[in-house]
Design an enzyme around this catalytic site. Structure first.
Site, PDB file in Angstrom:
ATOM      1  N   ASN A   1      26.417 -45.436  62.421  1.00 30.82           N
ATOM      2  CA  ASN A   1      25.569 -45.880  63.525  1.00 30.82           C
ATOM      3  C   ASN A   1      25.549 -44.771  64.566  1.00 30.82           C
ATOM      4  OD1 ASN A   1      24.832 -48.876  63.019  1.00 30.82           O
ATOM      5  ND2 ASN A   1      27.017 -48.735  62.510  1.00 30.82           N
ATOM      6  N   GLU A   2      24.476 -44.008  64.570  1.00 28.18           N
ATOM      7  CA  GLU A   2      24.346 -42.832  65.421  1.00 28.18           C
ATOM      8  C   GLU A   2      23.965 -43.232  66.848  1.00 28.18           C
ATOM      9  OE1 GLU A   2      24.834 -39.621  64.337  1.00 28.18           O
ATOM     10  OE2 GLU A   2      25.484 -40.461  62.431  1.00 28.18           O
ATOM     11  N   PRO A   3      24.104 -42.304  67.803  1.00 31.54           N
ATOM     12  CA  PRO A   3      23.625 -42.586  69.160  1.00 31.54           C
ATOM     13  C   PRO A   3      22.189 -43.098  69.141  1.00 31.54           C
ATOM     14  CG  PRO A   3      24.870 -40.544  69.155  1.00 31.54           C
ATOM     15  CD  PRO A   3      24.752 -40.980  67.715  1.00 31.54           C
TER      16      PRO A   3
END
Length: 663
Positions: free
Chosen positions: A183-185
């Site tokens: 879950n990336e920025p």
């Protein structure tokens, strides 16, 4: 043999009550800035055992209740030591995992059907293949499906998790960008399992996890933030300095989608487990006076005054009683009697760290100097993890040591061969071919055959293919040549240039072999031959590929063995830790600082530039796009500016060191 002494380098000698409070009241006081329950351990192994113990207790409780224990597992390097401990418990203490169901946190996408690298394969290699979990109870997103099927596949994956009653324990590491799973920025609090584009920084971290130069696919199918938060219990693990800043932002910062790990603050049963190095930026460790009353020592006072100067924008000698009182440091006024007394004490402490004589000044009073006047000249070994870390991190100091008459040896611990681009090999091959044509005598079948073989391999080589041993040897020769050239430039005789080629590095992959006693014995042999009065060793433990830490561990283990053996020369030897490429010492921790003039800084740059293969094409630059010589100059100038801002001498640049005292 102690092979992990770098994990015990605690610069501030953090009092135990800061990371292991005695009572619940003490804990509530010192953790008041923290929004996630955080357990800090003095060593990584201690934290790992605690997480593994908690997982085993949950597994065994579910077995007693006649239930499956559902684990959500990631594959990041932070979890590898946890898996190793779980495997040990299974093999040595008979812990069974037969009632465990596993859901893999993410899978790379897209993957070919015959892909050699995948997240689930890593999970098998690091954990699942070594315990008694039924393979039928292991579930993972499928990275080989067609893209138009991914959405439906994710819905089914979520339903399967729910069919087992949800995840009981979720084990997570944290990425340098604050990502959990992948879950990336920008990920939202309510995001479900889905396909996501992997950020460049995360891909670099995953390349290390791959353990080879095979490219990481551009996307992944990941459990979403909402999926993770639906777990009944969550452990977030972090080890080492490289995670310190992002861990502080996660634990003490506000909830933001720019740091997905902060969403864990909304869960009612999360536990962060880390070592002191990873916790080093938390308020209770770095600025403890903001959360509790202290038993002040010189290091804490220096740290507090540097912080106060930066907070007020004043140099040390201009701090007033009012500054102390308004910023929670009234205890120091009671201790010293006035701001003036405290200011003078710390000003002098910092002034005494500055020296133009890193090997000690002969025939001088060394009472307040960081190094001894005698013996003079000294025998010195500079240990360099890669063939350029010596000049990047302490090139100015090396030149001073040589110019002042010391016997300087440089020990290059690894070949650095995987950091050489193929175009460098081609360039040197062309030179060798031309040399052979001009000076060769007649036809050389062996040379022509090998030359053709290497050219053919390079022509057909695809991204991710591992180099042959011949090409690795050529790349190693290139780096040796550059290191020798830089040493000659620094006036170090080649007889004092040592190439150790520590075995742990020679895997041919990004992920190295474990550092072992074989590495330590090589280091021991050298230090016993030289019998140094000074040893310089890398303190850059935050390097993204882990080589520095292993090299430092090898040196510290060798010193530890010599100490246990009662070696006489060691009693007269000081060990200094340097930094350069990846970080700089905090000024409150610096114990020796060597200034450089503009001319000396240019000379340092020239020695770094001798390493031509590491200029434009160097890999592993991390998320810092500056080249190594630029990083070094900026950090050295930054250190000088800090001293200037505190009201001390103003220099062009400075190289900083911290003394290591054998444990």
């Amino acid at each position: 043999m102690r092979l992990n002494l770098s994990s015990q380098i605690v610069l501030n000698k953090v009092p135990e009550e800061f990371y292991r409070p005695r009572t619940a009241v003490d804990r509530s006081e010192i953790t008041r800035m923290e929004k996630l329950p955080t357990d800090i351990y003095p060593k990584t192994e201690d934290g790992v055992k605690e997480v593994a113990k908690a997982v085993v207790e949950e597994v065994q409780q579910q077995r007693r209740d006649g239930e499956y224990c559902v684990l959500g597992l990631g594959t990041g390097t932070s979890l590898t030591p946890v898996y190793e401990e779980l495997i040990r418990l299974h093999k040595e203490e008979g812990v069974s995992f037969q009632n465990v169901v596993v859901f893999n946190a993410y899978e790379y996408f897209p993957l070919a059907k015959d892909a050699q690298q995948s997240a689930i394969r890593q999970l098998h290699e690091r954990f699942l293949d070594h315990v008694d979990i039924d393979s039928k109870n292991v579930f993972s997103p499928d990275g080989t499906i067609e893209q138009d099927q991914v959405q439906q596949h994710c819905r089914l994956y979520e339903q399967r998790i729910k069919s087992f009653g949800g995840i009981d324990v979720m084990l997570l590491g944290i990425g340098r960008m604050g990502n959990i799973a992948t879950n990336e920025p920008g990920s939202s609090l309510n995001s479900p399992s889905r396909i996501i584009l992997i950020d460049a920084t995360s891909r670099e971290e995953m390349t290390r996890s791959f353990g080879s130069s095979e490219p990481v696919p551009p996307c992944s199918i990941t459990m979403g933030v909402a999926t993770i938060l639906a777990a009944k219990k969550i452990f977030l693990t972090a080890w080492g300095e490289e995670k310190a800043e992002i861990l502080r932002n996660t634990i003490e910062g506000s909830i933001t989608d720019q740091i997905p790990a902060t969403f864990l603050q909304t869960h009612n049963d999360v536990r962060v487990v880390c070592d002191i190095a990873a916790a080093s930026r938390l308020t209770r460790i770095v600025h403890p006076w903001l959360v509790t009353s202290l038993k002040w020592d010189d290091k804490l006072v220096r740290s507090a005054l540097v912080w106060l100067c930066q907070r007020t924008g004043k140099p040390i000698l201009k701090l007033t009683n009012k500054d102390y009182n308004e910023n929670g440091l009234s205890e120091l006024l009671a201790l010293y009697g006035s701001a003036y007394n405290a200011n003078i004490k710390i000003f002098n402490d910092l002034q005494h760290t500055i020296t133009g004589w890193p090997g000690g000044k002969p025939n001088a009073d060394d009472t307040y100097r960081p190094e001894r006047a005698t013996p003079f000249p000294k025998r010195v070994i500079v240990f360099s993890p890669h063939p350029d870390d010596d000049v990047i991190s302490m090139g100015g100091t090396i030149q001073r040591l040589v110019a002042q008459g010391h016997e300087v040896h440089v020990a290059y611990e690894t070949s650095g061969n995987i950091a050489v681009g193929d175009e460098e090999v081609s360039r040197f091959l062309l030179f060798v071919e031309g040399f052979h044509q001009i000076f060769g005598e007649g036809k050389d079948d062996a040379f022509d055959k090998k030359y053709a073989e290497i050219k053919k391999f390079l022509a057909k080589k695809k991204e991710g293919d591992l180099d042959t041993r011949d090409i690795l040897n050529i790349k190693g020769l290139i780096r040796r040549g550059e290191a020798r050239t830089a040493s000659i430039y620094n006036k170090i005789p080649l007889s004092r240039v040592h190439f150790l080629d520590l075995p742990f590095y020679e895997s041919g992959k990004i992920e190295k072999l474990p550092m072992s006693e074989k590495d330590v014995v090589i280091v021991q042999k050298l230090i016993n031959e030289v019998k140094p009065h000074q040893i310089y060793v890398a303190g850059d433990l935050a390097d993204p590929h882990g080589t520095h830490r292993k090299c430092t561990d090898a040196v510290l283990a060798a010193i530890d063995e010599e100490k246990k053996a009662g070696t006489k020369w060691l009693k007269d030897c000081r060990i200094w830790m340097y930094r350069g490429a990846w970080a700089e010492w905090e000024i409150e921790n610096i114990e020796m600082c060597v200034p450089m003039s503009p001319e000396e800084l240019r000379a340092k740059r020239n020695s770094i530039l001798k390493h031509q293969s590491q200029m434009e094409s160097a890999p592993f630059l991390g998320n810092d796009e500056r080249l190594f010589w630029q990083r070094a100059e900026d950090r050295n100038r930054g250190t000088a500016k800090l001293y200037d801002d505190l009201g001390l001498a103003c220099y062009e640049a400075m190289e900083a060191f911290v003394e290591y005292k054998p444990l």
